[in-house]
Design a protein around this motif. Sequence first.
Motif, PDB file in Angstrom:
ATOM      1  N   ARG A 102       1.237  -1.135  -0.195  1.00  0.00           N
ATOM      2  CA  ARG A 102       0.156  -0.069  -0.057  1.00  0.00           C
ATOM      3  C   ARG A 102       0.820   1.313   0.040  1.00  0.00           C
ATOM      4  NH1 ARG A 102      -5.488  -0.958   1.104  1.00  0.00           N
ATOM      5  NH2 ARG A 102      -5.336  -2.439   2.331  1.00  0.00           N
TER       6      ARG A 102
ATOM      7  N   TYR B 107     -11.889   2.813   5.188  1.00  0.00           N
ATOM      8  CA  TYR B 107     -11.950   3.666   4.001  1.00  0.00           C
ATOM      9  C   TYR B 107     -13.627   3.191   3.691  1.00  0.00           C
ATOM     10  CZ  TYR B 107     -11.946   7.291   0.212  1.00  0.00           C
ATOM     11  OH  TYR B 107     -13.021   7.599  -0.573  1.00  0.00           O
TER      12      TYR B 107
ATOM     13  N   GLN C 240      -8.299  -0.870   5.702  1.00  0.00           N
ATOM     14  CA  GLN C 240      -6.708  -0.559   4.861  1.00  0.00           C
ATOM     15  C   GLN C 240      -5.712  -0.844   5.583  1.00  0.00           C
ATOM     16  OE1 GLN C 240      -7.350   3.547   3.472  1.00  0.00           O
ATOM     17  NE2 GLN C 240      -8.612   2.903   1.209  1.00  0.00           N
TER      18      GLN C 240
ATOM     19  N   GLU D  31      -9.556   6.585  -0.491  1.00  0.00           N
ATOM     20  CA  GLU D  31      -9.275   5.610  -1.871  1.00  0.00           C
ATOM     21  C   GLU D  31      -7.731   5.661  -2.295  1.00  0.00           C
ATOM     22  OE1 GLU D  31     -12.161   4.882  -3.563  1.00  0.00           O
ATOM     23  OE2 GLU D  31     -11.414   3.786  -5.123  1.00  0.00           O
ATOM     24  N   THR D  32      -7.267   6.408  -2.436  1.00  0.00           N
ATOM     25  CA  THR D  32      -5.937   6.209  -2.988  1.00  0.00           C
ATOM     26  C   THR D  32      -4.534   4.973  -2.156  1.00  0.00           C
ATOM     27  OG1 THR D  32      -4.810   7.839  -2.290  1.00  0.00           O
ATOM     28  CG2 THR D  32      -5.456   8.366  -4.466  1.00  0.00           C
TER      29      THR D  32
ATOM     30  N   THR E  90      -2.896  -5.841  -5.339  1.00  0.00           N
ATOM     31  CA  THR E  90      -2.324  -6.774  -5.851  1.00  0.00           C
ATOM     32  C   THR E  90      -2.606  -8.268  -6.654  1.00  0.00           C
ATOM     33  OG1 THR E  90      -4.330  -6.744  -3.970  1.00  0.00           O
ATOM     34  CG2 THR E  90      -4.530  -8.526  -4.767  1.00  0.00           C
TER      35      THR E  90
ATOM     36  N   SER F 239      -3.493  -5.761 -12.804  1.00  0.00           N
ATOM     37  CA  SER F 239      -4.777  -4.201 -12.975  1.00  0.00           C
ATOM     38  C   SER F 239      -4.590  -3.049 -12.337  1.00  0.00           C
ATOM     39  CB  SER F 239      -5.748  -5.127 -13.548  1.00  0.00           C
ATOM     40  OG  SER F 239      -6.314  -5.730 -12.306  1.00  0.00           O
ATOM     41  N   ASP F 240      -4.021  -3.420 -11.272  1.00  0.00           N
ATOM     42  CA  ASP F 240      -4.405  -2.461 -10.506  1.00  0.00           C
ATOM     43  C   ASP F 240      -2.959  -1.034 -10.503  1.00  0.00           C
ATOM     44  OD1 ASP F 240      -5.517  -4.008  -8.456  1.00  0.00           O
ATOM     45  OD2 ASP F 240      -4.214  -4.680  -7.495  1.00  0.00           O
TER      46      ASP F 240
ATOM     47  N   PRO G 263      -2.305   0.529 -13.573  1.00  0.00           N
ATOM     48  CA  PRO G 263      -2.344   1.663 -14.479  1.00  0.00           C
ATOM     49  C   PRO G 263      -3.046   2.791 -13.182  1.00  0.00           C
ATOM     50  CG  PRO G 263      -3.762  -0.144 -15.677  1.00  0.00           C
ATOM     51  CD  PRO G 263      -2.703  -0.874 -14.060  1.00  0.00           C
ATOM     52  N   ILE G 264      -4.204   1.850 -12.250  1.00  0.00           N
ATOM     53  CA  ILE G 264      -4.286   2.977 -11.087  1.00  0.00           C
ATOM     54  C   ILE G 264      -3.643   3.345 -10.287  1.00  0.00           C
ATOM     55  CG2 ILE G 264      -6.214   2.594  -9.436  1.00  0.00           C
ATOM     56  CD1 ILE G 264      -7.473   0.728 -10.442  1.00  0.00           C
TER      57      ILE G 264
ATOM     58  N   GLY H  92      -1.580   5.938 -12.139  1.00  0.00           N
ATOM     59  CA  GLY H  92      -2.617   7.367 -12.229  1.00  0.00           C
ATOM     60  C   GLY H  92      -1.789   7.798 -11.080  1.00  0.00           C
ATOM     61  N   ILE H  93      -1.732   7.136 -10.156  1.00  0.00           N
ATOM     62  CA  ILE H  93      -2.237   8.239  -8.419  1.00  0.00           C
ATOM     63  C   ILE H  93      -0.932   8.663  -8.192  1.00  0.00           C
ATOM     64  CG2 ILE H  93      -1.687   8.285  -6.188  1.00  0.00           C
ATOM     65  CD1 ILE H  93      -4.689   5.685  -6.617  1.00  0.00           C
TER      66      ILE H  93
ATOM     67  N   ARG I   2       1.621   9.890 -10.735  1.00  0.00           N
ATOM     68  CA  ARG I   2       1.776  10.949 -11.460  1.00  0.00           C
ATOM     69  C   ARG I   2       0.894  12.276 -10.505  1.00  0.00           C
ATOM     70  NH1 ARG I   2      -0.837   8.126 -15.703  1.00  0.00           N
ATOM     71  NH2 ARG I   2       1.416   7.144 -16.307  1.00  0.00           N
TER      72      ARG I   2
ATOM     73  N   ASP J  14      -9.701  -5.915   0.086  1.00  0.00           N
ATOM     74  CA  ASP J  14      -9.742  -5.885   1.090  1.00  0.00           C
ATOM     75  C   ASP J  14     -10.752  -5.857   1.781  1.00  0.00           C
ATOM     76  OD1 ASP J  14      -7.781  -3.275   0.533  1.00  0.00           O
ATOM     77  OD2 ASP J  14      -9.932  -1.801   0.052  1.00  0.00           O
TER      78      ASP J  14
ATOM     79  N   GLU K 270     -11.717  -3.828 -10.915  1.00  0.00           N
ATOM     80  CA  GLU K 270     -11.580  -2.469 -10.725  1.00  0.00           C
ATOM     81  C   GLU K 270     -11.544  -2.069 -11.131  1.00  0.00           C
ATOM     82  OE1 GLU K 270      -9.956  -3.581  -6.770  1.00  0.00           O
ATOM     83  OE2 GLU K 270      -9.785  -0.895  -6.668  1.00  0.00           O
TER      84      GLU K 270
ATOM     85  N   PRO L 207      -7.988  11.378 -11.097  1.00  0.00           N
ATOM     86  CA  PRO L 207      -6.576  11.312 -10.949  1.00  0.00           C
ATOM     87  C   PRO L 207      -6.994   9.631 -11.465  1.00  0.00           C
ATOM     88  CG  PRO L 207      -6.760  12.230  -9.260  1.00  0.00           C
ATOM     89  CD  PRO L 207      -8.081  12.157  -9.362  1.00  0.00           C
ATOM     90  N   ILE L 208      -7.822   8.543 -10.382  1.00  0.00           N
ATOM     91  CA  ILE L 208      -7.472   7.285 -10.704  1.00  0.00           C
ATOM     92  C   ILE L 208      -7.869   6.986 -11.907  1.00  0.00           C
ATOM     93  CG2 ILE L 208      -8.601   5.363 -10.400  1.00  0.00           C
ATOM     94  CD1 ILE L 208      -8.342   5.836  -7.146  1.00  0.00           C
TER      95      ILE L 208
ATOM     96  N   GLY M  55      -6.146   8.313 -15.000  1.00  0.00           N
ATOM     97  CA  GLY M  55      -5.271   6.181 -15.412  1.00  0.00           C
ATOM     98  C   GLY M  55      -5.818   5.833 -15.818  1.00  0.00           C
ATOM     99  N   ILE M  56      -7.476   5.314 -15.503  1.00  0.00           N
ATOM    100  CA  ILE M  56      -7.972   4.488 -16.120  1.00  0.00           C
ATOM    101  C   ILE M  56      -7.935   4.269 -17.563  1.00  0.00           C
ATOM    102  CG2 ILE M  56     -10.039   2.754 -16.125  1.00  0.00           C
ATOM    103  CD1 ILE M  56     -10.581   3.512 -13.574  1.00  0.00           C
TER     104      ILE M  56
ATOM    105  N   ARG N  64      -6.369   5.742 -19.595  1.00  0.00           N
ATOM    106  CA  ARG N  64      -5.208   6.155 -20.269  1.00  0.00           C
ATOM    107  C   ARG N  64      -4.996   5.245 -21.212  1.00  0.00           C
ATOM    108  NH1 ARG N  64      -3.004   9.121 -16.734  1.00  0.00           N
ATOM    109  NH2 ARG N  64      -3.412  11.180 -16.968  1.00  0.00           N
ATOM    110  N   SER N  65      -5.098   4.355 -19.946  1.00  0.00           N
ATOM    111  CA  SER N  65      -4.581   2.859 -19.705  1.00  0.00           C
ATOM    112  C   SER N  65      -5.300   1.936 -21.237  1.00  0.00           C
ATOM    113  CB  SER N  65      -4.817   2.628 -19.010  1.00  0.00           C
ATOM    114  OG  SER N  65      -6.124   1.137 -18.678  1.00  0.00           O
TER     115      SER N  65
END
Lengths: 269, 269
Positions: free
Chosen positions: A117, A142, A173, A221-222, A227, A230-231, A233-234, A237-238, A240, B146, B221, B233-234, B237-238, B240-241
């Motif tokens: 994380r 969260y 979290q 959320e960020t 895991t 596929s996580d 790209p997300i 983005g964070i 960045r 989670d 996700e 931002p998330i 990112g998606i 963009r991908s």
Amino acid sequence: MQEQKMPVVAVVLAAGFGTRFDENNPKQLVSVGGKPIVCWSIEAFENNDRISDIIVVVNERVEETVNELIDEAGYAKVRAIVPGGAERVDSTLAALDLLKQAGIPSGAKILIHDGVRPFVEERSIDGCIDSLDQFNAATVAYASTDTILLTEDLGDRKVVKSVPERPNTFRAQTPQAFRFGTIVKAYELAAADPDFHPTDDTRVVVDYLPDEPVAIVDGSETNLKITTPSDMPIAEGIARSLDPEHAKEEAKARMHAVFAEAFSQMHSR
Amino acid sequence: MQEQKMPVVAVVLAAGFGTRFDENNPKQLVSVGGKPIVCWSIEAFENNDRISDIIVVVNERVEETVNELIDEAGYAKVRAIVPGGAERVDSTLAALDLLKQAGIPSGAKILIHDGVRPFVEERSIDGCIDSLDQFNAATVAYASTDTILLTEDLGDRKVVKSVPERPNTFRAQTPQAFRFGTIVKAYELAAADPDFHPTDDTRVVVDYLPDEPVAIVDGSETNLKITTPSDMPIAEGIARSLDPEHAKEEAKARMHAVFAEAFSQMHSR
């Protein structure tokens, strides 16, 4: 006589094998925003003035690399890099054993964090430390923006069993924070139970010390757990969005494009 | 006599006021990856061959703009743009009423989708349609990575009440899919209950038709609900991908930078 300050110890769990990730590239070592995930996680605590010590739990596949990364970065609070176990629980226990051997007082504050994380916020770390003044256990969580469904099996399909009220559903979290004596006691009680296989330290307290309230600390959320691939790209983005250089670079790229246009027109004449 | 095909109708709910977002810029109209969020959501169904009709539910603030966007894009399956209500439930009911007036058969498949979930995958839409051959209700949901915490209030703090087994915890997403007769019946029963204020259509079936199993369909996700500006931002990112042009553009930007460097050196001599 000067009062000695109570230790506030971060335990960063980086011993997962990440079987849902690339087997040859353990996820805690994968770079996001140009920095290995485990380094993001360690730095969150290194950079918080209220954290006194950091312990990093590793497995044999990443131990050497993590050692090198910590040396290179010169993290000053990392006191030990200890081998974890097959299960998450074994890794937590390895860290607790080390702290026992070090003679840490039962009132010490222990923050246990998933090494995958990377984007935990400082305010969540502070929230854990503060909550332990009022409670013996606390967890970053969260509020779920999605409705949570509790399911059961019907033949080969999962079907909905119940739908709890949304304001009372949270995604756990980390960090999860405990007075040292409390988490040690919960794990001692759990060790006597043959059916014991929790995926979460908070659950050990909830199940084995049911009278001990565990306070919710605001997460974000960020603060996602990386895991699966596929996580990524997300996560990128964070990363960045957290980079102060990002806006500057974008402006530079736009300027370059203008220059390049002028350059190409000049040559096409 | 040829058998008439059963309608498969997508209802896109775009009537939210998004009070957690910029008040002057309703979130369903915000662009992500250069396209308004509501257009992403409509296109997911427009592009699925098995969807026969689309209904879009709007509020008075976005109605005109949504109308224009749909005209410009030339979505061929959008049959109606109907005004929704103050609550999510009212918007679903507005769509169901329209379908009743249109004389849609009770066996029709209805997929109700949050207009602010722009990145729903085609396989999830297909999964809903397929599941309705075996069940009368189904919902896209994503296995929670989670641990979920169910909470209660203790003074002014939330504390953990219980921790359900993780394999049986899912985050409800959309679409949520129903045989038309089933969702109409559930809402009729619910209308008689003065305490009725669900945030989720699945819950109406779970609460008022408890013997009707609701099947879980695999979500993802990336099928996130855009709720607050911090989700952007998330989302970017998606987007963009998902953009096949992304790689090409990055290469072009690098090339421009090289040209610009050459250009600036030329002029500094």
